[in-house]
Design a protein around this motif. Structure first.
Motif, short mmCIF file in Angstrom:
data_model
loop_
_atom_site.label_atom_id
_atom_site.label_comp_id
_atom_site.label_asym_id
_atom_site.label_seq_id
_atom_site.Cartn_x
_atom_site.Cartn_y
_atom_site.Cartn_z
N ASN A 187 0.81 -1.23 0.00
CA ASN A 187 0.00 0.00 0.00
C ASN A 187 0.84 1.27 0.00
O ASN A 187 0.29 2.38 0.01
CB ASN A 187 -0.93 0.01 1.22
CG ASN A 187 -2.00 -1.06 1.15
OD1 ASN A 187 -2.31 -1.56 0.07
ND2 ASN A 187 -2.56 -1.42 2.29
N GLY A 188 2.18 1.12 0.03
CA GLY A 188 3.05 2.28 0.03
C GLY A 188 3.18 2.97 1.38
O GLY A 188 3.62 4.11 1.46
N GLN A 189 2.84 2.26 2.47
CA GLN A 189 2.95 2.84 3.80
C GLN A 189 4.36 2.70 4.38
O GLN A 189 4.73 3.41 5.29
CB GLN A 189 1.93 2.19 4.74
CG GLN A 189 0.49 2.47 4.39
CD GLN A 189 -0.48 1.65 5.22
OE1 GLN A 189 -0.84 0.52 4.86
NE2 GLN A 189 -0.89 2.20 6.34
N LYS A 190 5.12 1.75 3.85
CA LYS A 190 6.52 1.59 4.23
C LYS A 190 7.25 0.94 3.06
O LYS A 190 6.62 0.41 2.14
CB LYS A 190 6.68 0.76 5.52
CG LYS A 190 6.24 -0.68 5.41
CD LYS A 190 6.61 -1.49 6.66
CE LYS A 190 6.01 -0.93 7.94
NZ LYS A 190 6.34 -1.74 9.13
N GLY A 191 8.58 0.99 3.11
CA GLY A 191 9.35 0.46 2.00
C GLY A 191 9.64 -1.02 2.10
O GLY A 191 9.56 -1.76 1.12
N ALA A 192 9.98 -1.48 3.31
CA ALA A 192 10.36 -2.88 3.49
C ALA A 192 10.32 -3.23 4.97
O ALA A 192 10.35 -2.34 5.84
CB ALA A 192 11.76 -3.14 2.93
N TRP A 193 10.25 -4.53 5.25
CA TRP A 193 10.29 -5.05 6.62
C TRP A 193 11.11 -6.33 6.61
O TRP A 193 11.13 -7.07 5.62
CB TRP A 193 8.87 -5.35 7.12
CG TRP A 193 8.83 -6.11 8.43
CD1 TRP A 193 8.79 -5.59 9.68
CD2 TRP A 193 8.82 -7.54 8.61
NE1 TRP A 193 8.77 -6.59 10.62
CE2 TRP A 193 8.78 -7.80 10.00
CE3 TRP A 193 8.86 -8.62 7.72
CZ2 TRP A 193 8.78 -9.08 10.52
CZ3 TRP A 193 8.86 -9.92 8.24
CH2 TRP A 193 8.81 -10.13 9.64
N GLY A 194 11.81 -6.59 7.73
CA GLY A 194 12.59 -7.81 7.82
C GLY A 194 12.79 -8.23 9.27
O GLY A 194 12.57 -7.45 10.20
N LEU A 195 13.21 -9.47 9.44
CA LEU A 195 13.47 -10.04 10.76
C LEU A 195 14.89 -10.62 10.79
O LEU A 195 15.26 -11.42 9.93
CB LEU A 195 12.46 -11.15 11.07
CG LEU A 195 12.70 -11.97 12.34
CD1 LEU A 195 12.59 -11.09 13.59
CD2 LEU A 195 11.70 -13.14 12.43
N LEU A 196 15.68 -10.18 11.76
CA LEU A 196 17.03 -10.67 11.95
C LEU A 196 17.09 -11.53 13.22
O LEU A 196 16.49 -11.17 14.24
CB LEU A 196 18.02 -9.52 12.09
CG LEU A 196 17.99 -8.40 11.05
CD1 LEU A 196 19.05 -7.37 11.37
CD2 LEU A 196 18.18 -8.96 9.65
N ARG A 197 17.81 -12.63 13.14
CA ARG A 197 18.09 -13.43 14.34
C ARG A 197 19.50 -13.09 14.81
O ARG A 197 20.45 -13.14 14.03
CB ARG A 197 17.99 -14.92 14.02
CG ARG A 197 18.25 -15.82 15.25
CD ARG A 197 18.39 -17.26 14.80
NE ARG A 197 17.15 -17.76 14.20
CZ ARG A 197 17.12 -18.68 13.23
NH1 ARG A 197 18.25 -19.16 12.73
NH2 ARG A 197 15.97 -19.09 12.75
N VAL A 198 19.65 -12.74 16.06
CA VAL A 198 20.95 -12.38 16.62
C VAL A 198 21.74 -13.66 16.91
O VAL A 198 21.26 -14.55 17.60
CB VAL A 198 20.80 -11.54 17.91
CG1 VAL A 198 22.17 -11.27 18.52
CG2 VAL A 198 20.08 -10.22 17.60
N ILE A 199 22.94 -13.74 16.34
CA ILE A 199 23.82 -14.88 16.57
C ILE A 199 24.68 -14.64 17.82
O ILE A 199 24.78 -15.48 18.70
CB ILE A 199 24.72 -15.13 15.34
CG1 ILE A 199 23.84 -15.43 14.11
CG2 ILE A 199 25.70 -16.27 15.60
CD1 ILE A 199 24.62 -15.51 12.81
#
Length: 263
Positions: A187-199
């Motif tokens: 919808n153009g409300q944000k550019g991207a999203w992601g999830l990182l796992r901390v090692i």
């Protein structure tokens, strides 16, 4: 019977190969948070400009995929780190090793063929004096939204530091929250999203076990998202969200602006 055994073995091998491919395609991310005093601000900018050319040589040699410099917001010397760098790797081994010791001088030489050794030494000394690496975080990206978002200079990132409280946390992010973020991307409300796992760092004393991030193309898009209502949610989804929130503890929220990028 033999056909059944063969089929089972084939399925197991196929699963193993698929898992290995997924592991090989995974992105590894080193985040290094920098403390920079006001009086060293100009020197620090010069240092990162100097190193950006070296990072370009690392990319050409397939040592890294990319490198970014982010300025944290709001600013203030009493608020912890003022900058952080992001270095992207294709393998865990490469991230753990960093710059191969036997290649560093080659990278510098290729980046600055006309620079004298004394000038190089001066820049290395300025590197040490201009900032303090407050802490490093080894992570791997395990989930993200799809789309054609281009991370340009000026991109804003908001990341949440999460502490996993239940083993189902990653599944909750994937099945419940990711579709919500994907809808906002679409919808153009944000550019991207992601999830990182901390090692690393890890363990009960570590600040967080995961990091979620959202990217925005500019301040207007971010402000519109923050001032919006997030969309309507039915009763069942609302109940699911309330239950899902118990799978993690949000330990902090940080924001930064992209000021330098090497690819």
């Amino acid at each position: 019977m033999k056909k059944l055994v063969f089929l089972i073995v084939f399925m197991l091998l196929s699963t193993a190969i698929l898992f290995a491919q997924q592991e090989n395609d995974r992105l590894y991310i080193l985040m290094e948070f920098m403390s920079v005093s006001d009086e060293m601000e100009d020197d620090y900018q010069q240092v990162e400009e100097f190193w950006s050319k070296i990072h370009q040589q690392r990319i050409a040699d397939n040592n890294i995929i990319g490198w970014d410099l982010w300025a944290m917001m709001p600013r203030g010397t009493e608020q912890g780190s003022q900058y952080f760098t992001v270095t992207l790797y294709s393998t865990l081994a490469a991230m753990l090793e960093g710059i191969p010791g036997d290649k560093f001088q080659q990278y510098v030489q290729n980046a600055y063929p006309d620079m004298s050794q004394s000038d190089r030494d001066a820049m290395m000394e300025k590197t040490v004096k201009s900032r303090d690496i407050a802490h490093q975080v080894f992570t791997t990206e395990i989930n993200n939204t799809s789309g054609d978002f281009e991370m340009e200079i000026g991109t804003l990132i908001v990341f949440d530091i999460m502490k996993q409280e239940h083993d189902s946390y990653e599944k909750v992010e994937d099945e419940l929250f990711k579709p919500w973020h994907q809808q906002m991307v679409d919808n153009g409300q944000k550019g991207a999203w992601g999830l990182l796992r901390v090692i690393l760092p890890a363990g009960s004393q570590a600040v967080g076990s995961h990091i979620t991030y959202s990217m925005y193309k500019d301040f207007e898009q971010l402000a519109n998202h923050w001032e919006g209502d997030g969309g309507e949610m039915d009763v069942m989804t609302s109940l699911a969200v309330q239950k899902a929130l118990k799978t993690r503890d949000m330990r902090g929220v940080e924001m930064a602006r992209l000021v330098m990028k090497v690819r």
